[in-house]
Scaffold this active site. Structure first.
Site, PDB file in Angstrom:
ATOM      1  N   ARG A 327     -12.637  49.281 -15.060  1.00  7.93           N
ATOM      2  CA  ARG A 327     -11.512  49.059 -14.322  1.00  7.93           C
ATOM      3  C   ARG A 327     -10.417  49.045 -15.510  1.00  7.93           C
ATOM      4  O   ARG A 327      -9.283  49.506 -15.457  1.00  7.93           O
ATOM      5  CB  ARG A 327     -11.378  47.855 -13.728  1.00  7.93           C
ATOM      6  CG  ARG A 327     -10.151  47.403 -13.043  1.00  7.93           C
ATOM      7  CD  ARG A 327     -10.052  46.261 -12.048  1.00  7.93           C
ATOM      8  NE  ARG A 327     -10.329  46.770 -10.595  1.00  7.93           N
ATOM      9  CZ  ARG A 327      -9.894  47.296  -9.803  1.00  7.93           C
ATOM     10  NH1 ARG A 327      -8.403  47.320  -9.890  1.00  7.93           N
ATOM     11  NH2 ARG A 327     -10.460  47.731  -8.607  1.00  7.93           N
ATOM     12  N   GLU A 729      -4.708  39.675  -6.973  1.00  2.00           N
ATOM     13  CA  GLU A 729      -4.811  40.212  -8.572  1.00  2.00           C
ATOM     14  C   GLU A 729      -3.513  40.731  -9.114  1.00  2.00           C
ATOM     15  O   GLU A 729      -3.303  40.319 -10.375  1.00  2.00           O
ATOM     16  CB  GLU A 729      -6.166  40.913  -8.720  1.00  2.00           C
ATOM     17  CG  GLU A 729      -7.622  40.274  -8.271  1.00  2.00           C
ATOM     18  CD  GLU A 729      -8.587  41.167  -8.587  1.00  2.00           C
ATOM     19  OE1 GLU A 729      -8.629  42.346  -7.842  1.00  2.00           O
ATOM     20  OE2 GLU A 729      -9.239  41.401  -9.297  1.00  2.00           O
TER      21      GLU A 729
HETATM   22  N1  MTE Z   1      -5.970  32.381  -4.882  1.00  2.00           N
HETATM   23  C1  MTE Z   1      -6.663  31.120  -4.988  1.00  2.00           C
HETATM   24  N2  MTE Z   1      -5.536  30.159  -4.538  1.00  2.00           N
HETATM   25  N3  MTE Z   1      -7.707  30.874  -5.468  1.00  2.00           N
HETATM   26  C2  MTE Z   1      -8.627  31.915  -6.057  1.00  2.00           C
HETATM   27  O1  MTE Z   1      -9.692  31.821  -6.528  1.00  2.00           O
HETATM   28  N4  MTE Z   1      -8.753  34.399  -6.143  1.00  2.00           N
HETATM   29  C3  MTE Z   1      -8.132  35.608  -6.912  1.00  2.00           C
HETATM   30  C4  MTE Z   1      -7.067  35.976  -5.793  1.00  2.00           C
HETATM   31  N5  MTE Z   1      -6.314  34.786  -5.429  1.00  2.00           N
HETATM   32  C5  MTE Z   1      -8.064  33.392  -5.891  1.00  2.00           C
HETATM   33  C6  MTE Z   1      -6.780  33.553  -5.322  1.00  2.00           C
HETATM   34  C7  MTE Z   1      -9.045  36.842  -6.879  1.00  2.00           C
HETATM   35  S1  MTE Z   1      -9.928  37.047  -8.388  1.00  2.00           S
HETATM   36  C8  MTE Z   1      -9.215  37.888  -5.867  1.00  2.00           C
HETATM   37  S2  MTE Z   1     -10.307  39.010  -6.216  1.00  2.00           S
HETATM   38  C9  MTE Z   1      -8.344  37.422  -4.780  1.00  2.00           C
HETATM   39  O2  MTE Z   1      -7.915  36.253  -4.752  1.00  2.00           O
HETATM   40  C10 MTE Z   1      -9.664  37.740  -3.533  1.00  2.00           C
HETATM   41  O3  MTE Z   1      -9.044  37.311  -2.351  1.00  2.00           O
HETATM   42  P1  MTE Z   1      -8.327  38.425  -1.476  1.00  2.00           P
HETATM   43  O4  MTE Z   1      -9.070  39.756  -1.801  1.00  2.00           O
HETATM   44  O5  MTE Z   1      -8.508  37.900  -0.150  1.00  2.00           O
HETATM   45  O6  MTE Z   1      -6.878  38.587  -1.958  1.00  2.00           O
HETATM   46  N1  HPA Z   2     -13.380  44.158  -8.480  1.00  2.00           N
HETATM   47  C1  HPA Z   2     -14.113  43.033  -8.385  1.00  2.00           C
HETATM   48  N2  HPA Z   2     -15.397  43.088  -8.257  1.00  2.00           N
HETATM   49  C2  HPA Z   2     -15.895  44.276  -8.411  1.00  2.00           C
HETATM   50  C3  HPA Z   2     -15.321  45.393  -8.520  1.00  2.00           C
HETATM   51  C4  HPA Z   2     -13.890  45.364  -8.955  1.00  2.00           C
HETATM   52  O1  HPA Z   2     -13.065  46.174  -9.021  1.00  2.00           O
HETATM   53  N3  HPA Z   2     -16.023  46.628  -8.674  1.00  2.00           N
HETATM   54  C5  HPA Z   2     -17.414  46.039  -8.613  1.00  2.00           C
HETATM   55  N4  HPA Z   2     -17.398  44.909  -8.424  1.00  2.00           N
HETATM   56 MO1  MOS Z   3     -11.336  38.821  -8.191  1.00  2.00          MO
HETATM   57  S1  MOS Z   3     -11.707  38.787 -10.191  1.00  2.00           S
HETATM   58  O1  MOS Z   3     -12.028  40.563  -8.117  1.00  2.00           O
HETATM   59  O2  MOS Z   3     -12.996  37.720  -7.695  1.00  2.00           O
END
Ligand code: MTE
Ligand code: HPA
Ligand code: MOS
Length: 800
Positions: A327, A729
């Site tokens: 990534r 993210e």
């Molecule tokens: N928001 C909160 N409040 N707590 C979390 O742990 N994790 C982040 C983001 N937002 C997180 C957060 C991460 S690393 C990811 S990948 C996404 O939420 C995962 O949730 P989603 O795919 O439903 O957005």
């Molecule tokens: N994000 C988070 N987790 C993962 C990914 C990614 O792009 N690819 C494989 N595991």
């Molecule tokens: Mo988020 S770093 O893809 O859990």
């Protein structure tokens, strides 16, 4: 069944009724506020529950000569002490490569590595006993930094390389070349709820694990392998997490496995809850990156050639470092067209915690390198950095192919950045800051505008799938299981909205049950920001099947055409009649209509070839931009964020309130990464910043008083759930603007003629170091200029 009703017609028929695209509170907001939301440690303990703690290695790299556990067993309340020899199945919790022992055997690879499990009557007794082991080590040489790893050719995976065009030839043609190095530190996830697992033995060797995890299915696999069981013996459940941020994507496995090994051994429920210090000592974090870069550019600031070699501190095992590095490689371009590039990444094997996912997953680390470079090009040419950024933006219909071969077909950056440039009054504030700095010898202000492009999808193609189960009960209430996990980000609220929307119901009729591997099988981690994209689509698929059956049934009762049956306002509207939803459901039940359904979704159109590093890894891109203004005290290195403006492309947002919350949270979290959060290992490889006393995450007082977060609302061109875009993210990259505003303020010390050599995190000490370097360099520059008594023709080629 098809849905011939167009969106426009549906809107007309439903008089604007919609459960999506509207701000709704988080489904657990009330429980959160009342302290009634159940986290794993709040689950009432079963009679006979025991508590576990882990005994940790004190050495970074050593052979375990003797491990005397008798003093541990003699401690009050201790019931059992287990080592790797007591694991009935596989001693491994690695998510991809199986190089990650649950308990060290023979050798320890980092300070903090678990060597044994103590099980006692109380949490405190277990922790006290865990410190009493008599261990003797034969120390071995340790590799601690990415620089050392590269020098020793020490990698957890073969280094990767993505080349496009002919960088060599392009460099030869380039009028200017800048080269340098950059170090960007890692980051502790610092979820408020630490790692925890509660394992409960069930009949016939089965095991239930209540666990704070982003990846219940992976926990199920690891526990099954560790216990020598099949997956169907193991159930993993997670109601919610108090934050995960990537730290519970793979690394909840150690805790789940250890609790399950203990529970299986004693046939009693065992809870393992990590103390904060242990959590930080044991688990991996965001990877720190060391970059060596070289860019060729022309007089306008356009990049003609780029080379970067990124070395990650992977830690002692691979964990998710491969996909993280991939990534990073696929985000080095950020928003810019790079015709001739050579991008390399090596996952340095070090004797430190095994680094893992953290919000952005390598994307922020890839993109910050090119932003650093562009910042330098602008300074070298005496241009505004925003103009140089624009000069390099991906084109629309031309100059639009990423180095990995995916065309950027949804580029909203020109429009988005123009909006933000205007609403933030960027140009006027730039001029005002110049005036301020001219009159202010000690306090210096800085300003920066940084854009973001972030690829949405797991970069491991097969992970882009999800399942859901929707039950409509006879009273008309709805229960949803989906494969996603709730960590505060609001995925449950969004999935609720999607299901409510399909069935035409108010949100209070829909509930989301805890994530449970016995309900939805083979789920992917809730990660890569795809939680709502994937699980929303899967739940929609399930809800649509029920809706279609109910529509067909309604026509049998009231006539008309199924295509003209509409669900909104808690009622079903058919052939001029409106039937309350619950009433229709009851009638359907009596006529034996199936009122529940599964649903499935697999993101279409994705491909990736890891050998050539080419393909179409992302379903779409999410964009954003931010402008930050800081003031730096050049005598102390202290600084303050005065104002931040952020504009984020959430597509047609499912829930604007939640999305704005995500942008705000990610912004402040990313700011912490780049400024105050410093991970520091001593020379013996011990992490010394392993508690909030020494590791500084942002506080409310660090948030800017003037914080203007807005959503750029434009439907996703990809067929995502209701044309929304992921939000979890990408906004973590928006506070690049804070880092570069600090760099801008520092650079004003040298009249913007010297590139401040600023690494991240830009702590006060690092800021002072950069100020000193700038002052020294501009001093020598002045002397040279004075001798030449004229302008310096070499000035444009300056680089540190
Ligand atoms: N928001 C909160 N409040 N707590 C979390 O742990 N994790 C982040 C983001 N937002 C997180 C957060 C991460 S690393 C990811 S990948 C996404 O939420 C995962 O949730 P989603 O795919 O439903 O957005
Ligand atoms: N994000 C988070 N987790 C993962 C990914 C990614 O792009 N690819 C494989 N595991
Ligand atoms: Mo988020 S770093 O893809 O859990």
């Amino acid at each position: 069944m098809n849905h011939p009703v167009t969106q426009e017609l549906a809107n007309e028929l439903t008089a604007g009724w919609s459960a999506v695209g509207v701000s709704r509170p988080h489904e657990s907001a009330e429980l959160h506020v009342l302290g009634q939301a159940t986290y794993t440690d709040d689950i009432p303990e079963l009679q006979g529950t025991l508590h576990a703690a882990l005994g940790l290695s004190a050495k970074a790299h050593a052979r375990i000569a003797t491990l005397d556990l008798a003093p541990v067993r003699a401690m009050p309340g201790v019931v059992a002490v287990l080592t790797a020899d007591d694991i009935p199945g596989t001693n491994d919790c690695g998510p991809i490569i199986h190089d990650d022992p649950i308990l060290a055997q023979g050798e320890v690879l980092y300070v903090g590595q678990p060597m044994f499990i103590v099980i006692a009557d109380t949490h405190t007794n277990a922790r006290r006993a865990a410190r009493k082991a008599n261990v003797t080590y034969e120390e071995l040489p340790a590799i601690l930094t990415p620089q050392q790893a590269k020098a020793a050719n020490s990698y957890v995976l073969p280094p990767m390389r993505l080349e496009r065009g002919d960088a060599e030839a392009a460099f030869a043609r380039a009028p200017h070349v800048a080269r340098g190095e950059l170090f960007v530190g890692g980051q502790e996830q610092f979820y408020l709820e630490g790692q925890i697992a509660y394992a409960i033995p069930k009949e016939g060797r089965a095991m239930l694990v209540q666990c704070s995890t982003q990846h219940p299915s992976e926990m199920q696999h690891v526990v099954a392998h560790a216990l020598g069981l099949n997956s169907h013996h193991v159930t993993v459940e997670c109601r919610r997490m108090g934050g995960g941020f990537g730290g519970k994507e793979s690394q909840s496995a150690l805790w789940a496995a250890a609790a399950a090994i203990a529970a299986n051994y004693l046939k009693r429920p065992v809870k393992l809850r990590a103390d904060r210090d242990d959590d930080m000592m044991v688990t991996g974090k965001r990877h720190c990156f060391w970059y060596e870069y070289e860019v060729g550019y022309d007089d306008t600031g356009r990049i003609l050639a780029a080379r970067v070699d990124m070395t990650l501190r992977a830690g002692f095992s691979a964990d998710l470092s491969g996909p993280v590095a991939t990534r990073a490689v696929c985000h080095f371009d950020n928003c810019y067209y790079l015709s001739d590039v050579d991008i390399r990444a090596g996952c340095g094997k070090t004797n430190t915690q095994s680094n893992t996912a953290f919000r952005g997953f390598g994307g922020p680390q890839g993109a910050i390198a090119i932003e650093y470079v562009i910042d330098e090009i602008a300074r070298n040419l005496g241009k505004d950095a925003l103009d140089v950024r624009r000069q390099n933006f991906y084109g629309i219909g031309e100059r639009d192919e990423t180095p990995y071969g995916q065309a950027v077909v949804d580029n909203v950056l020109p429009e988005l950045t123009a909006q933000l440039e205007e609403s933030s009054e960027y140009r006027a504030r730039r001029a005002a800051i110049d005036r301020f700095n001219a009159a202010s010898p000690v306090l210096k202000k800085g300003l920066a505008f940084t854009p973001v492009k972030f690829g949405i999808a797991f970069n491991v193609t097969h992970l882009n799938q999800a399942g859901a189960l929707v039950h409509v009960y006879v009273d008309g209430s709805v229960l949803v299981n989906h494969g996603g996990t709730e960590m505060g980000q609001g995925v449950n609220t969004k999935v609720m909205q999607v299901v409510a929307h399909e069935l035409g119901l108010d949100l209070r009729h829909v509930r989301i049950a805890a994530t449970d591997t016995s309900k939805v099988a083979n789920t992917s981690a809730t990660a890569a920001s795809t939680g709502a994209d994937l699980n929303g689509k899967a739940a929609q698929d399930a809800a649509r099947q029920i809706r279609d059956r109910l529509a067909a049934f309604a026509v049998t009762l009231h006539g008309g055409d199924v295509a003209d049956v509409h669900f909104f306002g808690d009622a079903v509207h058919v052939n001029g009649v409106s039937v309350p939803f619950a009433e229709l459901v009851q009638k359907a039940y009596l006529k034996r209509v199936q009122l529940w359904s599964d649903g499935f979704y697999a993101t279409p159109g994705l491909s990736w070839d890891p050998k050539t590093m080419r393909g179409h890894p992302f379903q779409y891109y999410a964009y954003g931009a931010a402008v930050s203004e800081v003031v730096v005290d050049t005598l102390t290195g202290e600084w303050k964020l005065l104002r931040a403006d952020a504009l984020y492309d959430a597509g047609r947002s499912l829930n604007p309130a939640i999305d704005i919350g995500q942008v705000e949270g990610a912004f402040i979290q990313g700011m912490g990464w780049l400024t105050t959060e410093q991970l520091w290992w001593n020379d013996a490889g011990k992490l010394m910043t392993h508690a909030p006393s020494t590791y500084k995450i942002p506080a409310i007082s660090d948030c800017p008083e003037d914080f203007r977060v807005r959503l750029f609302e434009k439907p996703n061109v990809a067929d995502s759930i209701h044309r929304s875009k992921a939000v979890g993210e990408p906004p973590l990259l928006l506070p690049f603007s804070v880092f570069f505003a600090i760099r801008d303020a520092i650079s004003s010390v040298g009249g913007h003629r010297v590139n401040p050599p600023l690494n991240a995190p830009a702590t006060c000490e690092e800021i002072l170091r950069a100020i000193d370097a700038v002052a020294a360099q501009s001093q020598s520059l002045q002397e040279t200029n004075f001798q030449k008594s004229g302008s310096d023709p070499e000035f444009g080629k300056l680089s540190h």
